[in-house]
Write an enzyme that holds these catalytic residues in place. Structure first.
Site, PDB file in Angstrom:
ATOM      1  N   GLY A  62       0.835  -1.200   0.000  1.00 48.89           N
ATOM      2  CA  GLY A  62       0.000   0.000   0.000  1.00 48.89           C
ATOM      3  C   GLY A  62       0.866   1.245   0.000  1.00 48.89           C
ATOM      4  O   GLY A  62       2.017   1.221  -0.447  1.00 48.89           O
ATOM      5  N   CYS A  63       0.342   2.337   0.523  1.00 54.48           N
ATOM      6  CA  CYS A  63       1.083   3.595   0.588  1.00 54.48           C
ATOM      7  C   CYS A  63       2.438   3.386   1.238  1.00 54.48           C
ATOM      8  O   CYS A  63       2.542   2.854   2.342  1.00 54.48           O
ATOM      9  CB  CYS A  63       0.271   4.619   1.385  1.00 54.48           C
TER      10      CYS A  63
END
Length: 224
Positions: free
Chosen positions: A52-53
């Site tokens: 993810g981020c």
């Protein structure tokens, strides 16, 4: 420039910060140690992981004992598209990823995967994590050699069969291409901007979960 889309999403959720942040840490899954995790006789090794981020992935792993350095960047696409603004439409092939340099005598590759899927990324989600959707936010393991690939494949099978998740484990094991470091303003973002709404809502709970579930693996001070 700041990640405006993430900040807006976090601001919209701001009234829920008090009750949601602790819940994220409480819902983390303490997965078992990797059953197959052979010792590596080297002073340093490198891992490339996506979850993810990259702000939160970097923020968590920089606090893991045995980690020497963590760098946010892009993996999966070309050098020409390895820029933040060119990954947003999901067509670049890149995933936001981190490159971890670590001491195998202090932390194993299997332990890094255990931490990734216990407190950082949900291995049952395809092309999304938290509030971020698109292939650029996919969770992925990118082995750097045959042994890492064997450990990764075995661990995914292990946690997939263990009944720890309600949905199937679908994380891909990708072939390494090139890792391109992200822009300077994305490096050490969690450490430098602890009050950023996105960090408070989505990433600080991951670090809290690391400290709660794996205190023996936590560094006294973050790695650079």
């Amino acid at each position: 420039m700041p990640a405006l889309r993430r900040i807006v999403a976090a601001l919209l959720a701001a009234p829920l910060l008090a009750q949601c942040a602790p819940a994220q840490a409480e819902n983390a899954v303490k997965l078992p140690a990797a059953a197959y995790d052979p010792a590596v006789k080297a002073s340093r090794a490198t891992a490339v992981l996506a979850g993810g981020c990259f702000w939160g992935v970097e923020g968590v792993f920089s606090n893991v004992k045995g980690v020497i350095s963590v760098e946010s960047g892009y993996h999966g696409g070309s050098k020409a598209t390895a820029r933040y603004e060119l990954t947003h439409d999901g067509t670049s092939g890149h995933a936001e990823a981190v490159r971890i340099v670590y001491d195998p005598a202090q932390v194993s590759y299997g332990t890094l995967l255990r931490i990734l899927f216990s407190v950082v990324a949900d291995p049952t989600l395809r092309n999304r994590q938290g509030p971020d959707a698109g292939p650029q936010y996919r969770a992925a393991i990118v082995p750097m050699d045959a042994t890492q690939r064997q450990v990764a494949t075995a661990y995914l099978a292990q946690i997939g069969k263990g009944g720890y998740f309600k949905r199937p484990v679908i994380v891909p094991v990708e072939s390494y291409k090139s890792f391109y470091p992200a822009e300077a303003n994305h490096q050490n973002f969690m450490r430098l901007h602890p009050s950023n709404p996105y960090i408070v809502r989505w990433d600080a709970p991951k670090l809290a979960a690391l400290k709660k579930l794996f205190p023996a693996f936590v560094r006294a001070t973050p790695a650079p």
